[in-house]
Scaffold this motif. Structure first.
Motif, PDB file in Angstrom:
ATOM      1  N   ARG A  82       0.781  -1.169   0.039  1.00 38.61           N
ATOM      2  CA  ARG A  82       0.078  -0.008  -0.007  1.00 38.61           C
ATOM      3  C   ARG A  82       0.793   1.494   0.008  1.00 38.61           C
ATOM      4  O   ARG A  82       0.657   2.391  -0.614  1.00 38.61           O
ATOM      5  N   ARG A  83       1.988   1.310   0.742  1.00 37.55           N
ATOM      6  CA  ARG A  83       2.933   2.269   0.449  1.00 37.55           C
ATOM      7  C   ARG A  83       3.791   2.596  -0.708  1.00 37.55           C
ATOM      8  O   ARG A  83       3.993   3.522  -1.194  1.00 37.55           O
ATOM      9  N   LEU A  84       4.071   1.528  -1.304  1.00 38.85           N
ATOM     10  CA  LEU A  84       4.886   1.389  -2.475  1.00 38.85           C
ATOM     11  C   LEU A  84       4.239   1.549  -3.713  1.00 38.85           C
ATOM     12  O   LEU A  84       4.556   2.306  -4.703  1.00 38.85           O
ATOM     13  N   ILE A  85       2.945   1.095  -3.892  1.00 36.78           N
ATOM     14  CA  ILE A  85       2.113   1.329  -4.989  1.00 36.78           C
ATOM     15  C   ILE A  85       2.126   2.676  -5.443  1.00 36.78           C
ATOM     16  O   ILE A  85       2.217   3.249  -6.515  1.00 36.78           O
ATOM     17  N   PRO A  86       1.617   3.568  -4.587  1.00 40.18           N
ATOM     18  CA  PRO A  86       1.452   5.031  -4.841  1.00 40.18           C
ATOM     19  C   PRO A  86       2.768   5.486  -5.491  1.00 40.18           C
ATOM     20  O   PRO A  86       2.673   6.290  -6.568  1.00 40.18           O
ATOM     21  N   ILE A  87       3.916   5.218  -4.674  1.00 39.93           N
ATOM     22  CA  ILE A  87       5.215   5.841  -4.881  1.00 39.93           C
ATOM     23  C   ILE A  87       5.593   5.351  -6.438  1.00 39.93           C
ATOM     24  O   ILE A  87       6.263   6.132  -7.246  1.00 39.93           O
ATOM     25  N   LEU A  88       5.372   4.038  -6.634  1.00 32.68           N
ATOM     26  CA  LEU A  88       5.856   3.462  -8.093  1.00 32.68           C
ATOM     27  C   LEU A  88       4.850   4.024  -9.201  1.00 32.68           C
ATOM     28  O   LEU A  88       5.641   4.373 -10.332  1.00 32.68           O
ATOM     29  N   ALA A  89       3.695   4.343  -8.687  1.00 30.07           N
ATOM     30  CA  ALA A  89       2.817   4.930  -9.717  1.00 30.07           C
ATOM     31  C   ALA A  89       3.332   6.402 -10.039  1.00 30.07           C
ATOM     32  O   ALA A  89       3.197   6.804 -11.129  1.00 30.07           O
ATOM     33  N   VAL A  90       3.565   7.080  -9.022  1.00 30.54           N
ATOM     34  CA  VAL A  90       4.248   8.444  -9.290  1.00 30.54           C
ATOM     35  C   VAL A  90       5.328   8.428 -10.039  1.00 30.54           C
ATOM     36  O   VAL A  90       5.791   9.243 -11.125  1.00 30.54           O
ATOM     37  N   LEU A  91       6.347   7.619  -9.921  1.00 28.02           N
ATOM     38  CA  LEU A  91       7.675   7.478 -10.693  1.00 28.02           C
ATOM     39  C   LEU A  91       7.365   7.127 -12.047  1.00 28.02           C
ATOM     40  O   LEU A  91       8.105   7.399 -13.131  1.00 28.02           O
ATOM     41  N   ALA A  92       6.343   6.153 -12.257  1.00 34.54           N
ATOM     42  CA  ALA A  92       5.925   5.705 -13.817  1.00 34.54           C
ATOM     43  C   ALA A  92       5.619   6.798 -14.540  1.00 34.54           C
ATOM     44  O   ALA A  92       5.934   7.132 -15.748  1.00 34.54           O
ATOM     45  N   VAL A  93       4.455   7.603 -13.790  1.00 38.78           N
ATOM     46  CA  VAL A  93       3.927   8.766 -14.505  1.00 38.78           C
ATOM     47  C   VAL A  93       4.837  10.057 -14.778  1.00 38.78           C
ATOM     48  O   VAL A  93       5.105  10.498 -15.856  1.00 38.78           O
ATOM     49  N   TRP A  94       6.058  10.239 -13.953  1.00 37.79           N
ATOM     50  CA  TRP A  94       7.087  10.846 -13.954  1.00 37.79           C
ATOM     51  C   TRP A  94       8.025  10.810 -15.164  1.00 37.79           C
ATOM     52  O   TRP A  94       8.265  11.297 -16.070  1.00 37.79           O
ATOM     53  N   SER A  95       8.400   9.370 -15.303  1.00 38.46           N
ATOM     54  CA  SER A  95       9.268   8.984 -16.082  1.00 38.46           C
ATOM     55  C   SER A  95       8.622   8.942 -17.646  1.00 38.46           C
ATOM     56  O   SER A  95       9.151   9.413 -18.706  1.00 38.46           O
ATOM     57  N   LEU A  96       7.118   8.886 -17.591  1.00 40.53           N
ATOM     58  CA  LEU A  96       6.547   8.956 -18.942  1.00 40.53           C
ATOM     59  C   LEU A  96       6.353  10.568 -19.461  1.00 40.53           C
ATOM     60  O   LEU A  96       6.410  10.972 -20.856  1.00 40.53           O
ATOM     61  N   ILE A  97       6.113  11.402 -18.406  1.00 42.02           N
ATOM     62  CA  ILE A  97       6.097  12.729 -18.760  1.00 42.02           C
ATOM     63  C   ILE A  97       7.267  13.360 -19.290  1.00 42.02           C
ATOM     64  O   ILE A  97       7.638  13.934 -20.186  1.00 42.02           O
ATOM     65  N   ALA A  98       8.478  12.706 -18.575  1.00 40.94           N
ATOM     66  CA  ALA A  98       9.989  13.067 -18.993  1.00 40.94           C
ATOM     67  C   ALA A  98      10.411  12.628 -20.622  1.00 40.94           C
ATOM     68  O   ALA A  98      10.856  13.652 -21.204  1.00 40.94           O
ATOM     69  N   TRP A  99       9.628  11.713 -20.831  1.00 40.14           N
ATOM     70  CA  TRP A  99       9.826  10.865 -22.031  1.00 40.14           C
ATOM     71  C   TRP A  99       9.296  11.625 -23.053  1.00 40.14           C
ATOM     72  O   TRP A  99       9.735  12.138 -24.234  1.00 40.14           O
ATOM     73  N   GLY A 100       7.814  11.974 -22.756  1.00 38.10           N
ATOM     74  CA  GLY A 100       6.987  12.828 -23.577  1.00 38.10           C
ATOM     75  C   GLY A 100       7.562  13.985 -23.903  1.00 38.10           C
ATOM     76  O   GLY A 100       7.485  14.656 -24.991  1.00 38.10           O
ATOM     77  N   VAL A 101       8.186  14.810 -23.077  1.00 39.41           N
ATOM     78  CA  VAL A 101       8.515  16.278 -23.107  1.00 39.41           C
ATOM     79  C   VAL A 101       9.782  16.335 -23.851  1.00 39.41           C
ATOM     80  O   VAL A 101       9.919  17.191 -24.924  1.00 39.41           O
ATOM     81  N   HIS A 102      10.424  15.319 -23.813  1.00 37.06           N
ATOM     82  CA  HIS A 102      11.697  15.183 -24.385  1.00 37.06           C
ATOM     83  C   HIS A 102      11.499  14.923 -26.067  1.00 37.06           C
ATOM     84  O   HIS A 102      11.976  15.203 -27.122  1.00 37.06           O
ATOM     85  N   ALA A 103      10.371  14.036 -25.945  1.00 38.32           N
ATOM     86  CA  ALA A 103      10.085  13.480 -27.536  1.00 38.32           C
ATOM     87  C   ALA A 103       9.421  14.277 -28.395  1.00 38.32           C
ATOM     88  O   ALA A 103       9.663  14.536 -29.569  1.00 38.32           O
ATOM     89  N   PHE A 104       8.738  15.300 -27.795  1.00 33.86           N
ATOM     90  CA  PHE A 104       7.768  15.890 -28.640  1.00 33.86           C
ATOM     91  C   PHE A 104       8.035  17.529 -28.591  1.00 33.86           C
ATOM     92  O   PHE A 104       7.674  18.360 -29.398  1.00 33.86           O
TER      93      PHE A 104
END
Length: 265
Positions: free
Chosen positions: A10-32
């Protein structure tokens, strides 16, 4: 599944979700957009360097944190004393409530950043202006919550105390104040968070060369975005510690204790 493992998940899942979204945003900003958006790893590495005394805006991160906490404590202390005092008077003294009706509500409608020109005109650029903005922004939620808490005390408790011979001071300190304590703590909790948000914004505009808000704006001008993200992470961590580990448990314990007292009575 063992309870400890469930708790960890329960503690790790929200953290992992934030890190995943963060990585997607970083990739998207760099790509587009072709812009280097700091990743979680880059931010973590920069934060580690800052925690090990790497310079940031002419000072260490620890000094910036210390200066921000001092301003926060100073402004919130002023707001707490004035807000609780105002709320107690407005909730318990009818004539005072009549002549001050609407003042906290009006102040509550004013965004914290709107006080910048007032703070500069009153105090100039510097420490007093920042403390003023924290205090005036935190005052309204504290005063409103305390006043509502006093007015919301069960009238039967008041009548019972009066029938037992309680005077004005006894009634206030042994009935009204304890009964309104959950509302008082709730108002302080809201005011604390409000002051913290205003502090960071104020340091960006009227700061004196130190503080987390000042560090973020300076990191932006120097294009040190990992440092800016690291400061944002520190701001979140401090806010969460104050909220979840200090005020929230205090509010829960106070509410539970007062509820139990009422049930016994």
């Amino acid at each position: 599944m063992p309870y400890f493992l469930q708790l960890c998940l329960r503690r790790l899942i929200p953290i992992l979700a934030v890190l995943a979204v963060w990585s997607l945003i970083a990739w998207g900003v760099h790509a587009f957009r072709g812009v280097d958006f700091p990743t979680a790893r880059q931010t973590g590495e920069r934060l580690w360097a800052l925690l090990n005394s790497a310079p940031l805006a002419g000072s260490t991160l620890w000094l910036h944190i210390q200066e921000s906490l001092q301003r926060w404590l100073a402004g919130f202390s002023i707001a707490a004393v004035s807000g609780v005092s105002f709320g107690l008077l407005a909730g318990g003294v009818p004539w005072f409530a009549t002549i001050t009706t609407g003042i906290p509500q009006v102040l509550l409608m004013i965004p914290g950043l709107a006080w910048i020109p007032v703070a500069i005109l009153l105090f100039g650029i510097g420490e007093p202006a920042t403390v003023f903005m924290i205090a005036v922004a935190s005052f309204a939620p504290i005063a409103i919550s305390v006043a509502h808490g006093i007015r919301g005390v069960d009238v039967y408790l008041i009548r019972a105390a009066q029938m037992m011979g309680a005077g004005h001071w006894t009634l206030f300190f042994q009935v009204l104040l304890p009964a309104a304590l959950p509302s008082i703590i709730s108002g302080l909790r809201i005011g604390l968070g409000t002051g913290w948000r205003v502090l960071v914004a104020a340091e960006m505009v009227v700061g004196t060369g130190t503080g987390l808000g000042y560090s973020i704006i300076q990191a932006r001008w120097s294009l040190d975005y990992p440092a800016a993200f690291a400061c944002i992470g520190v701001i979140c961590a401090i806010g969460l510690v104050a909220e979840r580990l200090v005020l929230y448990p205090l509010e829960q314990k106070t509410t539970a204790r007062w509820t139990a007292t009422l049930e016994r009575s």
